[in-house]
Write a protein that holds these residues in place. Structure first.
Motif, PDB file in Angstrom:
ATOM      1  N   ALA A  79       0.838  -1.204   0.000  1.00 11.78           N
ATOM      2  CA  ALA A  79       0.000   0.000   0.000  1.00 11.78           C
ATOM      3  C   ALA A  79       0.873   1.254   0.000  1.00 11.78           C
ATOM      4  O   ALA A  79       0.561   2.231  -0.677  1.00 11.78           O
ATOM      5  N   GLU A  80       1.979   1.217   0.729  1.00 12.94           N
ATOM      6  CA  GLU A  80       2.871   2.389   0.762  1.00 12.94           C
ATOM      7  C   GLU A  80       3.447   2.676  -0.619  1.00 12.94           C
ATOM      8  O   GLU A  80       3.465   3.829  -1.077  1.00 12.94           O
ATOM      9  N   ASP A  81       3.934   1.633  -1.297  1.00 14.39           N
ATOM     10  CA  ASP A  81       4.485   1.838  -2.636  1.00 14.39           C
ATOM     11  C   ASP A  81       3.417   2.377  -3.590  1.00 14.39           C
ATOM     12  O   ASP A  81       3.695   3.232  -4.441  1.00 14.39           O
ATOM     13  N   TRP A  82       2.190   1.869  -3.447  1.00 16.07           N
ATOM     14  CA  TRP A  82       1.077   2.344  -4.273  1.00 16.07           C
ATOM     15  C   TRP A  82       0.860   3.843  -4.068  1.00 16.07           C
ATOM     16  O   TRP A  82       0.690   4.593  -5.027  1.00 16.07           O
ATOM     17  N   LEU A  83       0.844   4.279  -2.810  1.00 15.27           N
ATOM     18  CA  LEU A  83       0.589   5.695  -2.528  1.00 15.27           C
ATOM     19  C   LEU A  83       1.604   6.581  -3.244  1.00 15.27           C
ATOM     20  O   LEU A  83       1.234   7.586  -3.852  1.00 15.27           O
ATOM     21  N   TRP A  84       2.881   6.206  -3.172  1.00 12.91           N
ATOM     22  CA  TRP A  84       3.921   7.035  -3.792  1.00 12.91           C
ATOM     23  C   TRP A  84       3.841   6.974  -5.311  1.00 12.91           C
ATOM     24  O   TRP A  84       4.051   7.986  -5.983  1.00 12.91           O
ATOM     25  N   ARG A  85       3.547   5.802  -5.860  1.00 13.33           N
ATOM     26  CA  ARG A  85       3.503   5.666  -7.324  1.00 13.33           C
ATOM     27  C   ARG A  85       2.238   6.295  -7.900  1.00 13.33           C
ATOM     28  O   ARG A  85       2.286   7.152  -8.779  1.00 13.33           O
ATOM     29  N   ARG A  86       1.089   5.903  -7.398  1.00 10.36           N
ATOM     30  CA  ARG A  86      -0.191   6.406  -7.922  1.00 10.36           C
ATOM     31  C   ARG A  86      -0.404   7.877  -7.544  1.00 10.36           C
ATOM     32  O   ARG A  86      -1.027   8.643  -8.282  1.00 10.36           O
ATOM     33  N   GLY A  87       0.133   8.257  -6.379  1.00  7.61           N
ATOM     34  CA  GLY A  87      -0.122   9.606  -5.886  1.00  7.61           C
ATOM     35  C   GLY A  87       0.554  10.714  -6.657  1.00  7.61           C
ATOM     36  O   GLY A  87       0.158  11.875  -6.543  1.00  7.61           O
ATOM     37  N   GLU A  88       1.548  10.390  -7.466  1.00  7.30           N
ATOM     38  CA  GLU A  88       2.288  11.457  -8.149  1.00  7.30           C
ATOM     39  C   GLU A  88       1.373  12.266  -9.069  1.00  7.30           C
ATOM     40  O   GLU A  88       0.817  11.752 -10.033  1.00  7.30           O
ATOM     41  N   GLY A  89       1.177  13.540  -8.722  1.00  7.46           N
ATOM     42  CA  GLY A  89       0.343  14.439  -9.527  1.00  7.46           C
ATOM     43  C   GLY A  89      -1.149  14.166  -9.444  1.00  7.46           C
ATOM     44  O   GLY A  89      -1.926  14.727 -10.225  1.00  7.46           O
ATOM     45  N   LEU A  90      -1.580  13.351  -8.473  1.00 11.60           N
ATOM     46  CA  LEU A  90      -2.986  12.937  -8.443  1.00 11.60           C
ATOM     47  C   LEU A  90      -3.931  14.079  -8.062  1.00 11.60           C
ATOM     48  O   LEU A  90      -5.052  14.144  -8.561  1.00 11.60           O
ATOM     49  N   ALA A  91      -3.489  15.001  -7.214  1.00 11.97           N
ATOM     50  CA  ALA A  91      -4.353  16.129  -6.845  1.00 11.97           C
ATOM     51  C   ALA A  91      -4.697  16.959  -8.078  1.00 11.97           C
ATOM     52  O   ALA A  91      -5.857  17.348  -8.276  1.00 11.97           O
ATOM     53  N   ALA A  92      -3.713  17.213  -8.926  1.00 12.60           N
ATOM     54  CA  ALA A  92      -3.958  17.977 -10.155  1.00 12.60           C
ATOM     55  C   ALA A  92      -4.892  17.213 -11.088  1.00 12.60           C
ATOM     56  O   ALA A  92      -5.763  17.808 -11.738  1.00 12.60           O
ATOM     57  N   ALA A  93      -4.732  15.902 -11.147  1.00 13.83           N
ATOM     58  CA  ALA A  93      -5.596  15.092 -12.023  1.00 13.83           C
ATOM     59  C   ALA A  93      -7.052  15.152 -11.558  1.00 13.83           C
ATOM     60  O   ALA A  93      -7.972  15.288 -12.384  1.00 13.83           O
ATOM     61  N   TYR A  94      -7.276  15.084 -10.240  1.00  8.68           N
ATOM     62  CA  TYR A  94      -8.652  15.188  -9.729  1.00  8.68           C
ATOM     63  C   TYR A  94      -9.208  16.592  -9.933  1.00  8.68           C
ATOM     64  O   TYR A  94     -10.379  16.757 -10.275  1.00  8.68           O
ATOM     65  N   ARG A  95      -8.371  17.596  -9.730  1.00 12.97           N
ATOM     66  CA  ARG A  95      -8.828  18.968  -9.950  1.00 12.97           C
ATOM     67  C   ARG A  95      -9.273  19.142 -11.401  1.00 12.97           C
ATOM     68  O   ARG A  95     -10.356  19.674 -11.667  1.00 12.97           O
ATOM     69  N   ASP A  96      -8.464  18.660 -12.328  1.00 12.10           N
ATOM     70  CA  ASP A  96      -8.795  18.805 -13.741  1.00 12.10           C
ATOM     71  C   ASP A  96     -10.056  18.025 -14.107  1.00 12.10           C
ATOM     72  O   ASP A  96     -10.891  18.515 -14.875  1.00 12.10           O
ATOM     73  N   ALA A  97     -10.190  16.812 -13.562  1.00 15.85           N
ATOM     74  CA  ALA A  97     -11.378  16.001 -13.867  1.00 15.85           C
ATOM     75  C   ALA A  97     -12.644  16.663 -13.331  1.00 15.85           C
ATOM     76  O   ALA A  97     -13.661  16.754 -14.033  1.00 15.85           O
ATOM     77  N   LEU A  98     -12.601  17.150 -12.101  1.00 16.15           N
ATOM     78  CA  LEU A  98     -13.776  17.810 -11.516  1.00 16.15           C
ATOM     79  C   LEU A  98     -14.076  19.126 -12.229  1.00 16.15           C
ATOM     80  O   LEU A  98     -15.237  19.479 -12.448  1.00 16.15           O
ATOM     81  N   ASP A  99     -13.022  19.835 -12.599  1.00 15.28           N
ATOM     82  CA  ASP A  99     -13.191  21.103 -13.305  1.00 15.28           C
ATOM     83  C   ASP A  99     -13.841  20.869 -14.671  1.00 15.28           C
ATOM     84  O   ASP A  99     -14.758  21.589 -15.074  1.00 15.28           O
ATOM     85  N   ALA A 100     -13.370  19.852 -15.386  1.00 23.16           N
ATOM     86  CA  ALA A 100     -13.923  19.553 -16.710  1.00 23.16           C
ATOM     87  C   ALA A 100     -15.396  19.180 -16.634  1.00 23.16           C
ATOM     88  O   ALA A 100     -16.172  19.448 -17.560  1.00 23.16           O
ATOM     89  N   GLU A 101     -15.820  18.574 -15.511  1.00 21.54           N
ATOM     90  CA  GLU A 101     -17.224  18.190 -15.332  1.00 21.54           C
ATOM     91  C   GLU A 101     -18.072  19.346 -14.794  1.00 21.54           C
ATOM     92  O   GLU A 101     -19.279  19.182 -14.586  1.00 21.54           O
ATOM     93  N   GLY A 102     -17.444  20.498 -14.534  1.00 20.70           N
ATOM     94  CA  GLY A 102     -18.177  21.641 -14.008  1.00 20.70           C
ATOM     95  C   GLY A 102     -18.481  21.542 -12.531  1.00 20.70           C
ATOM     96  O   GLY A 102     -19.318  22.277 -12.008  1.00 20.70           O
ATOM     97  N   GLN A 103     -17.784  20.643 -11.811  1.00 19.07           N
ATOM     98  CA  GLN A 103     -18.077  20.432 -10.390  1.00 19.07           C
ATOM     99  C   GLN A 103     -17.318  21.392  -9.476  1.00 19.07           C
ATOM    100  O   GLN A 103     -17.596  21.436  -8.281  1.00 19.07           O
ATOM    101  N   LEU A 104     -16.395  22.154 -10.023  1.00 17.41           N
ATOM    102  CA  LEU A 104     -15.694  23.158  -9.206  1.00 17.41           C
ATOM    103  C   LEU A 104     -16.328  24.529  -9.356  1.00 17.41           C
ATOM    104  O   LEU A 104     -16.618  25.205  -8.380  1.00 17.41           O
ATOM    105  N   SER A 105     -16.534  24.938 -10.600  1.00 16.64           N
ATOM    106  CA  SER A 105     -17.037  26.289 -10.850  1.00 16.64           C
ATOM    107  C   SER A 105     -18.520  26.318 -11.174  1.00 16.64           C
ATOM    108  O   SER A 105     -19.113  27.382 -11.251  1.00 16.64           O
ATOM    109  N   GLY A 106     -19.113  25.145 -11.392  1.00 12.32           N
ATOM    110  CA  GLY A 106     -20.510  25.096 -11.812  1.00 12.32           C
ATOM    111  C   GLY A 106     -20.674  25.190 -13.311  1.00 12.32           C
ATOM    112  O   GLY A 106     -21.783  25.132 -13.825  1.00 12.32           O
ATOM    113  N   LYS A 107     -19.561  25.330 -14.044  1.00 10.77           N
ATOM    114  CA  LYS A 107     -19.611  25.426 -15.508  1.00 10.77           C
ATOM    115  C   LYS A 107     -18.656  24.408 -16.091  1.00 10.77           C
ATOM    116  O   LYS A 107     -17.513  24.303 -15.653  1.00 10.77           O
TER     117      LYS A 107
END
Length: 198
Positions: A79-107
């Motif tokens: 699980a630790e290795d997964w966190l470091w490998r999968r986690g790289e840049g994951l916050a930006a990926a979620y931000r972009d995915a939610l933004d593209a769906e209009g879930q951050l700004s409503g648009k």
């Protein structure tokens, strides 16, 4: 909505002190993906090792990508290795995915438009995350606590032993990353002092 999406939105909408670091959030999001995949029975934990189950369609693009990224050959990844490998840049990926769906700004955002990326908006995703947060849902509350986001009243610990292992692993990884940041800060300050010395 998924636990990683809810955790990302809670990190934006619930004040924390100090503010959540993107690297810490990325680690916690990778842990939230594991928690959801455990709940979907897409994987199990054998001690600290992630044992993938049959490939399942979760209905969420990011969770499906996480499931596809699991190492399916022994010895399985910890699980630790997964966190470091999968986690790289994951916050930006979620931000972009939610933004593209209009879930951050409503648009909904087009491929080349980025306006009000983290502006608070009353969206279904934000309402769902807020409902889960204020109800003190144990998995979300436990993962948020690893980021220093504390509820005004305590939540119950997650009942699932494997999820508890994931949460503890996230906490250790966030602590380790914080120590690395502090060490770099001290080294940079020492380096600056050397250059400033007469």
């Amino acid at each position: 909505m998924t636990t990683p999406q809810d955790l990302f939105l809670v990190s934006l909408d619930v004040p924390g002190e100090p503010p959540v670091e993107q690297g810490d959030l990325s680690l916690a999001l990778a842990g939230a993906e594991l928690a959801d995949l455990l709940g979907a029975r897409a994987l199990t934990l054998d001690g600290e090792r992630i044992v993938p189950g049959p490939a399942l369609a979760t209905g969420d693009r990011m969770l499906d990508a996480a499931q596809a990224a699991l190492k399916r050959q022994e010895p399985y990844e910890t699980a630790e290795d997964w966190l470091w490998r999968r986690g790289e840049g994951l916050a930006a990926a979620y931000r972009d995915a939610l933004d593209a769906e209009g879930q951050l700004s409503g648009k909904r955002q087009g491929l080349f438009r980025r306006a009000g990326r983290d502006a608070a908006a009353d969206t279904p995703a934000r309402r769902h995350a807020a409902d889960r947060w204020w109800s003190r849902e144990p998995v979300l509350a436990a993962l948020a606590a690893t980021l220093g986001i504390e509820a005004d009243r305590p939540a119950q610990a997650p009942a699932d032993e494997a999820v508890l292992t994931v949460v503890a692993t996230v906490g250790d990884a966030v602590t380790e990353l914080g120590a690395v940041r502090e060490r770099r800060r001290i080294e940079n300050a020492a380096f600056d002092n050397i250059w400033r010395a007469p």
